[in-house]
Design a protein around this motif. Structure first.
Motif, PDB file in Angstrom:
ATOM      1  N   ILE A  31       7.822  14.775  11.683  1.00 34.39           N
ATOM      2  CA  ILE A  31       9.227  15.177  11.610  1.00 34.39           C
ATOM      3  C   ILE A  31       9.712  15.604  12.983  1.00 34.39           C
ATOM      4  CG2 ILE A  31       8.630  17.557  10.985  1.00 34.39           C
ATOM      5  CD1 ILE A  31      11.208  17.517   9.199  1.00 34.39           C
ATOM      6  N   ASP A  32      11.014  15.580  13.165  1.00 31.91           N
ATOM      7  CA  ASP A  32      11.672  16.141  14.353  1.00 31.91           C
ATOM      8  C   ASP A  32      12.389  17.396  13.861  1.00 31.91           C
ATOM      9  OD1 ASP A  32      13.017  16.725  16.687  1.00 31.91           O
ATOM     10  OD2 ASP A  32      14.373  14.996  16.570  1.00 31.91           O
ATOM     11  N   TRP A  33      11.797  18.577  14.084  1.00 32.24           N
ATOM     12  CA  TRP A  33      12.295  19.862  13.582  1.00 32.24           C
ATOM     13  C   TRP A  33      12.494  20.767  14.782  1.00 32.24           C
ATOM     14  CZ3 TRP A  33      12.630  21.468   8.326  1.00 32.24           C
ATOM     15  CH2 TRP A  33      12.818  22.836   8.126  1.00 32.24           C
ATOM     16  N   ARG A  34      13.749  21.129  15.075  1.00 38.82           N
ATOM     17  CA  ARG A  34      13.996  21.905  16.296  1.00 38.82           C
ATOM     18  C   ARG A  34      15.001  23.020  16.077  1.00 38.82           C
ATOM     19  NH1 ARG A  34      16.229  17.769  20.174  1.00 38.82           N
ATOM     20  NH2 ARG A  34      16.371  16.413  18.374  1.00 38.82           N
ATOM     21  N   VAL A  35      14.699  24.160  16.675  1.00 37.37           N
ATOM     22  CA  VAL A  35      15.660  25.245  16.833  1.00 37.37           C
ATOM     23  C   VAL A  35      16.108  25.152  18.283  1.00 37.37           C
ATOM     24  CG1 VAL A  35      16.030  27.740  16.812  1.00 37.37           C
ATOM     25  CG2 VAL A  35      14.465  26.699  15.142  1.00 37.37           C
ATOM     26  N   VAL A  36      17.378  24.884  18.487  1.00 34.02           N
ATOM     27  CA  VAL A  36      17.887  24.758  19.848  1.00 34.02           C
ATOM     28  C   VAL A  36      18.152  26.170  20.364  1.00 34.02           C
ATOM     29  CG1 VAL A  36      19.699  23.818  21.304  1.00 34.02           C
ATOM     30  CG2 VAL A  36      18.859  22.501  19.344  1.00 34.02           C
ATOM     31  N   THR A  45      10.044  26.503  18.458  1.00 38.46           N
ATOM     32  CA  THR A  45      11.371  25.915  18.538  1.00 38.46           C
ATOM     33  C   THR A  45      11.332  24.396  18.389  1.00 38.46           C
ATOM     34  OG1 THR A  45      11.243  25.920  20.953  1.00 38.46           O
ATOM     35  CG2 THR A  45      12.351  27.780  19.916  1.00 38.46           C
ATOM     36  N   THR A  46      10.140  23.808  18.422  1.00 41.43           N
ATOM     37  CA  THR A  46       9.984  22.374  18.192  1.00 41.43           C
ATOM     38  C   THR A  46       8.746  22.147  17.341  1.00 41.43           C
ATOM     39  OG1 THR A  46      10.991  21.836  20.324  1.00 41.43           O
ATOM     40  CG2 THR A  46       9.665  20.119  19.287  1.00 41.43           C
ATOM     41  N   VAL A  53       5.767  22.861  10.878  1.00 41.07           N
ATOM     42  CA  VAL A  53       6.922  23.433  10.180  1.00 41.07           C
ATOM     43  C   VAL A  53       6.459  24.595   9.291  1.00 41.07           C
ATOM     44  CG1 VAL A  53       8.764  23.002   8.505  1.00 41.07           C
ATOM     45  CG2 VAL A  53       8.265  21.305  10.288  1.00 41.07           C
ATOM     46  N   GLN A  54       5.321  24.430   8.648  1.00 40.61           N
ATOM     47  CA  GLN A  54       4.778  25.518   7.832  1.00 40.61           C
ATOM     48  C   GLN A  54       4.501  26.747   8.704  1.00 40.61           C
ATOM     49  OE1 GLN A  54       1.264  24.459   5.601  1.00 40.61           O
ATOM     50  NE2 GLN A  54       1.458  26.267   4.307  1.00 40.61           N
ATOM     51  N   ARG A  55       3.951  26.535   9.901  1.00 40.05           N
ATOM     52  CA  ARG A  55       3.717  27.642  10.834  1.00 40.05           C
ATOM     53  C   ARG A  55       5.038  28.265  11.276  1.00 40.05           C
ATOM     54  NH1 ARG A  55       1.937  25.542  15.712  1.00 40.05           N
ATOM     55  NH2 ARG A  55       3.789  26.253  16.740  1.00 40.05           N
ATOM     56  N   TYR A  56       6.069  27.436  11.490  1.00 39.72           N
ATOM     57  CA  TYR A  56       7.394  27.921  11.846  1.00 39.72           C
ATOM     58  C   TYR A  56       7.869  28.941  10.803  1.00 39.72           C
ATOM     59  CZ  TYR A  56      12.500  27.920  11.705  1.00 39.72           C
ATOM     60  OH  TYR A  56      13.814  28.303  11.620  1.00 39.72           O
ATOM     61  N   PHE A  57       7.777  28.576   9.521  1.00 39.21           N
ATOM     62  CA  PHE A  57       8.239  29.496   8.478  1.00 39.21           C
ATOM     63  C   PHE A  57       7.393  30.765   8.428  1.00 39.21           C
ATOM     64  CE2 PHE A  57      10.441  25.733   6.701  1.00 39.21           C
ATOM     65  CZ  PHE A  57      11.710  26.292   6.654  1.00 39.21           C
ATOM     66  N   ALA A  58       6.084  30.638   8.577  1.00 37.64           N
ATOM     67  CA  ALA A  58       5.216  31.828   8.579  1.00 37.64           C
ATOM     68  C   ALA A  58       5.587  32.751   9.734  1.00 37.64           C
ATOM     69  CB  ALA A  58       3.753  31.407   8.665  1.00 37.64           C
ATOM     70  N   ASP A  59       5.791  32.186  10.911  1.00 38.94           N
ATOM     71  CA  ASP A  59       6.154  32.998  12.077  1.00 38.94           C
ATOM     72  C   ASP A  59       7.558  33.585  11.937  1.00 38.94           C
ATOM     73  OD1 ASP A  59       3.691  32.332  13.139  1.00 38.94           O
ATOM     74  OD2 ASP A  59       4.485  30.952  14.644  1.00 38.94           O
ATOM     75  N   LEU A  60       8.491  32.807  11.413  1.00 38.12           N
ATOM     76  CA  LEU A  60       9.854  33.298  11.197  1.00 38.12           C
ATOM     77  C   LEU A  60       9.840  34.498  10.251  1.00 38.12           C
ATOM     78  CD1 LEU A  60      12.992  33.021  11.373  1.00 38.12           C
ATOM     79  CD2 LEU A  60      12.808  31.475   9.399  1.00 38.12           C
ATOM     80  N   GLU A 118      18.675  23.171  14.343  1.00 39.19           N
ATOM     81  CA  GLU A 118      19.412  24.403  14.099  1.00 39.19           C
ATOM     82  C   GLU A 118      20.021  24.886  15.405  1.00 39.19           C
ATOM     83  OE1 GLU A 118      18.732  28.456  11.747  1.00 39.19           O
ATOM     84  OE2 GLU A 118      17.401  28.268  13.476  1.00 39.19           O
ATOM     85  N   PHE A 119      21.277  25.256  15.332  1.00 40.73           N
ATOM     86  CA  PHE A 119      21.982  25.902  16.438  1.00 40.73           C
ATOM     87  C   PHE A 119      22.488  27.220  15.911  1.00 40.73           C
ATOM     88  CE2 PHE A 119      22.313  21.360  16.983  1.00 40.73           C
ATOM     89  CZ  PHE A 119      22.124  21.162  18.349  1.00 40.73           C
TER      90      PHE A 119
END
Length: 126
Positions: A31-36, A45-46, A53-60, A118-119
């Motif tokens: 996937i291309d998943w980015r927080v700009v 952020t990427t 992406v799963q790590r992104y949610f855990a960290d968020l 996401e912006f």
């Protein structure tokens, strides 16, 4: 409602219920998943894979307590869906709160989210 819009609304419903596994089921292995925003954010952020992406949610969720999350406007452009919304959160490490409007841009192919951007106002996050 288009199939792409259904996928996006299903993703928000899963997020709203805290069901990250249901949300992850809506994305492919790659996937291309980015927080700009700045690299100083305490979450990736990427992301290029479902595992990232799963790590992104855990960290968020370890960095912030989201107190309000409102997708407010949905713009259907075929396989591209743009969503404008609002978030309020508290940073767990400092107890400081922030609010921001945000924009999410989705690309949906074959019933899966292949791109998410996401912006948001990163300057609002203390």
């Amino acid at each position: 409602m288009s199939n792409a819009m259904t996928v996006v609304k299903d993703a928000y419903a899963a997020f709203g219920q805290g069901d990250v596994h249901a949300l992850l089921a809506l994305i492919p292995a790659d996937i291309d998943w980015r927080v700009v925003g700045p690299a100083s954010l305490p979450y990736p952020t990427t992301c290029r894979t479902r595992g990232e992406v799963q790590r992104y949610f855990a960290d968020l969720f370890s960095a912030e307590e989201i107190t309000k999350f409102e997708p407010r406007e949905f713009i259907d452009a075929g396989e591209h869906i743009v969503v404008i919304g609002f978030v309020a959160a508290t940073i767990k490490a400092t107890g400081k709160s922030f609010e921001s409007e945000w924009v999410h841009i989705f690309t949906i192919k074959d019933g899966l989210v292949t791109r998410w951007l996401e912006f948001f106002d990163t300057a609002a996050r203390p």
